[in-house]
Write an enzyme that holds these catalytic residues in place. Sequence first.
Site, PDB file in Angstrom:
ATOM      1  N   CYS A   5       1.265  -0.971   0.027  1.00  0.00           N
ATOM      2  CA  CYS A   5      -0.362  -0.464   0.019  1.00  0.00           C
ATOM      3  C   CYS A   5       1.019   1.160   0.124  1.00  0.00           C
ATOM      4  O   CYS A   5       0.193   2.409  -0.026  1.00  0.00           O
ATOM      5  CB  CYS A   5      -0.945   0.133   1.081  1.00  0.00           C
ATOM      6  SG  CYS A   5      -2.219  -0.947   1.370  1.00  0.00           S
TER       7      CYS A   5
ATOM      8  N   HIS B 159      -3.104   7.062   2.042  1.00  0.00           N
ATOM      9  CA  HIS B 159      -3.733   6.452   2.053  1.00  0.00           C
ATOM     10  C   HIS B 159      -4.868   5.557   2.866  1.00  0.00           C
ATOM     11  O   HIS B 159      -5.012   5.962   3.996  1.00  0.00           O
ATOM     12  CB  HIS B 159      -2.318   5.101   2.350  1.00  0.00           C
ATOM     13  CG  HIS B 159      -3.048   3.610   2.630  1.00  0.00           C
ATOM     14  ND1 HIS B 159      -3.292   3.312   0.816  1.00  0.00           N
ATOM     15  CD2 HIS B 159      -2.922   2.471   2.908  1.00  0.00           C
ATOM     16  CE1 HIS B 159      -3.851   1.841   1.202  1.00  0.00           C
ATOM     17  NE2 HIS B 159      -3.759   1.234   2.385  1.00  0.00           N
TER      18      HIS B 159
ATOM     19  N   ASN C 135     -10.727   0.376   0.153  1.00  0.00           N
ATOM     20  CA  ASN C 135      -9.102   0.173   0.565  1.00  0.00           C
ATOM     21  C   ASN C 135      -8.497  -0.021  -0.702  1.00  0.00           C
ATOM     22  O   ASN C 135      -8.723  -1.090  -0.818  1.00  0.00           O
ATOM     23  CB  ASN C 135      -8.272  -0.652   1.252  1.00  0.00           C
ATOM     24  CG  ASN C 135      -6.932  -0.518   1.605  1.00  0.00           C
ATOM     25  OD1 ASN C 135      -6.495  -0.041   0.704  1.00  0.00           O
ATOM     26  ND2 ASN C 135      -6.465  -0.990   2.895  1.00  0.00           N
TER      27      ASN C 135
HETATM   28  O1  UT7 Z   1      -3.303  -4.600   3.645  1.00  0.00           O
HETATM   29  C1  UT7 Z   1      -3.796  -4.489   5.043  1.00  0.00           C
HETATM   30  C2  UT7 Z   1      -4.623  -3.808   5.000  1.00  0.00           C
HETATM   31  N1  UT7 Z   1      -5.341  -4.126   6.664  1.00  0.00           N
HETATM   32  C3  UT7 Z   1      -5.862  -2.916   7.270  1.00  0.00           C
HETATM   33  O2  UT7 Z   1      -5.914  -2.113   6.930  1.00  0.00           O
HETATM   34  C4  UT7 Z   1      -6.880  -3.235   8.183  1.00  0.00           C
HETATM   35  C5  UT7 Z   1      -6.312  -2.480   9.592  1.00  0.00           C
HETATM   36  N2  UT7 Z   1      -7.276  -3.092   9.928  1.00  0.00           N
HETATM   37  C6  UT7 Z   1      -8.734  -2.326  10.604  1.00  0.00           C
HETATM   38  O3  UT7 Z   1      -9.072  -1.191   9.614  1.00  0.00           O
HETATM   39  C7  UT7 Z   1      -9.778  -3.023  11.666  1.00  0.00           C
HETATM   40  O4  UT7 Z   1      -8.557  -4.453  12.752  1.00  0.00           O
HETATM   41  C8  UT7 Z   1     -10.223  -3.876  10.723  1.00  0.00           C
HETATM   42  C9  UT7 Z   1     -11.269  -2.856  10.355  1.00  0.00           C
HETATM   43  C10 UT7 Z   1     -10.258  -4.794  10.396  1.00  0.00           C
HETATM   44  C11 UT7 Z   1     -11.061  -4.067  12.173  1.00  0.00           C
HETATM   45  O5  UT7 Z   1     -12.033  -3.433  13.069  1.00  0.00           O
HETATM   46  P1  UT7 Z   1     -11.750  -3.453  15.194  1.00  0.00           P
HETATM   47  O6  UT7 Z   1     -12.428  -2.631  15.565  1.00  0.00           O
HETATM   48  O7  UT7 Z   1     -10.701  -4.113  15.170  1.00  0.00           O
HETATM   49  O8  UT7 Z   1     -13.070  -4.444  15.369  1.00  0.00           O
HETATM   50  P2  UT7 Z   1     -12.205  -6.140  15.473  1.00  0.00           P
HETATM   51  O9  UT7 Z   1     -10.890  -6.562  15.082  1.00  0.00           O
HETATM   52  O10 UT7 Z   1     -11.101  -5.620  17.431  1.00  0.00           O
HETATM   53  O11 UT7 Z   1     -13.558  -7.299  15.534  1.00  0.00           O
HETATM   54  C12 UT7 Z   1     -14.279  -6.686  16.297  1.00  0.00           C
HETATM   55  C13 UT7 Z   1     -15.158  -7.338  16.212  1.00  0.00           C
HETATM   56  C14 UT7 Z   1     -15.472  -9.149  16.321  1.00  0.00           C
HETATM   57  O12 UT7 Z   1     -15.626 -10.055  16.936  1.00  0.00           O
HETATM   58  P3  UT7 Z   1     -16.092 -10.128  18.475  1.00  0.00           P
HETATM   59  O13 UT7 Z   1     -14.749 -11.175  18.104  1.00  0.00           O
HETATM   60  O14 UT7 Z   1     -15.767  -9.048  19.146  1.00  0.00           O
HETATM   61  O15 UT7 Z   1     -16.925 -11.022  18.978  1.00  0.00           O
HETATM   62  C15 UT7 Z   1     -14.960 -10.044  14.903  1.00  0.00           C
HETATM   63  O16 UT7 Z   1     -15.271 -10.972  14.797  1.00  0.00           O
HETATM   64  O17 UT7 Z   1     -16.065  -7.190  14.968  1.00  0.00           O
HETATM   65  C16 UT7 Z   1     -16.360  -8.597  14.079  1.00  0.00           C
HETATM   66  N3  UT7 Z   1     -16.628  -8.891  12.531  1.00  0.00           N
HETATM   67  C17 UT7 Z   1     -16.886  -8.419  12.120  1.00  0.00           C
HETATM   68  N4  UT7 Z   1     -18.496  -7.482  12.426  1.00  0.00           N
HETATM   69  C18 UT7 Z   1     -19.409  -7.244  11.507  1.00  0.00           C
HETATM   70  C19 UT7 Z   1     -15.454  -8.340  12.213  1.00  0.00           C
HETATM   71  N5  UT7 Z   1     -14.913  -8.094  10.885  1.00  0.00           N
HETATM   72  C20 UT7 Z   1     -16.792  -8.236  10.601  1.00  0.00           C
HETATM   73  C21 UT7 Z   1     -17.569  -7.644   9.780  1.00  0.00           C
HETATM   74  N6  UT7 Z   1     -18.815  -7.693   9.767  1.00  0.00           N
HETATM   75  N7  UT7 Z   1     -17.279  -7.460   8.105  1.00  0.00           N
END
Ligand code: UT7
Length: 363
Positions: free
Chosen positions: A110, A253, A283
């Site tokens: 990225c 980005h 993204n």
């Molecule tokens: O090249 C790779 C680039 N990657 C990135 O830029 C990713 C950077 N990270 C992020 O943008 C964020 O960490 C995410 C958007 C991926 C995730 O957001 P978060 O606030 O860190 O959420 P989390 O990973 O803490 O997940 C919270 C909850 C989880 O459920 P539990 O374990 O609390 O029950 C996930 O399973 O949200 C759940 N979850 C979803 N729920 C609904 C994860 N993805 C989804 C989804 N819809 N799409």
Amino acid sequence: MGAVITGWGKCRPPLSLTNADLESLVDTDDEWILERTGISARGICHLETTDMAEVAARHALAAAGLAATDLDLIVMATVSPEISCPSNACVLQERLGAVNAGAFDLNAACSGFVYGLSTATSLVSSGVAQRVLLVGVEKLHFLIDYRDRNTCVLFGDGAGAVIIENDPRSGGDAPGVLGVDLGADGVAGSTMVIPTLGTRGELSADRDPAQHRLHFEGQAVFKIAVKGMSESVQRALQRAGLTSDDVDVVVPHQANERIIRAATRRLGVDDDRVVVNIETHGNTSAASVPMALCDAVTDGRISPGDVVVFTAFGGGVTWGSVVLRWGDRVTPITTSDVELPAPTVDVYEVLAENRAFFQPLYD
Ligand code: UT7
């Protein structure tokens, strides 16, 4: 001698995958995606990487008032090339008829466009090249598992392009690059990985779905991104002898709106100086910065002489920032009406092969 951006263009594919569409593919909802990422829709390309790159490049060439034969170098930043040899840049060179241009690909995930901007402006400033086409392009949907809600809501396809030319002025308020910071941390590389598309592993006619898909550790990447981008911008500004008060526009980005806001607020840059188009683009990895730049110029958010900061982080882990004083022109010399041919399929049909490929992981 300075190096300035004289042309800009983008290709946002016509097919959109909306949050509502995703609700029908995985266990997610519009509210979660919008709140956690700032994304409502992302482009899905029904054609190839080069098709998007060509559209963006032709718009950039038109904006700069140049023909493809005027180019002496093409640099392409991508992690989703059509093939590994010839490079995507060479495939584009042939497509454009840019017969006087050298061409190479650059992979910093990225951060690729920002690395490319540093490379291309250095080559122009040193006199090695006169007119460079720099493209960031990604067909990420090929690498994403559209059965995995953790990853598939984030990414989109697209291309952005700029033309970089020399400017004879120097010193004082002359346009050109004022400060650069590039960095990497290979130790943290396992936080974002695309395991296939390389020589590692065994020769096999069958792709393994578990190995093929992009993997990342969301929260680890989030922290690396906020720290990486904000500290990188600080170093680039310091090298330029500037502070965040001197910055007119930040083009970051587009990984997640929360990452962008956290990084730029840490810098003390208020939101109205930050370009965000993630809501409709998602993204797009190496394409995200040039696409956001294109929107910023088109929307009149950049003025002649502005201090513009480009910043990105990505797989590797890599990060980079370029502080650039914009040149004199913020309007295109000419325009092009080129666009991708209209799709004859819908977004579900484009993703059908992907969903079938990853199905065994969920049986
Ligand atoms: O090249 C790779 C680039 N990657 C990135 O830029 C990713 C950077 N990270 C992020 O943008 C964020 O960490 C995410 C958007 C991926 C995730 O957001 P978060 O606030 O860190 O959420 P989390 O990973 O803490 O997940 C919270 C909850 C989880 O459920 P539990 O374990 O609390 O029950 C996930 O399973 O949200 C759940 N979850 C979803 N729920 C609904 C994860 N993805 C989804 C989804 N819809 N799409």
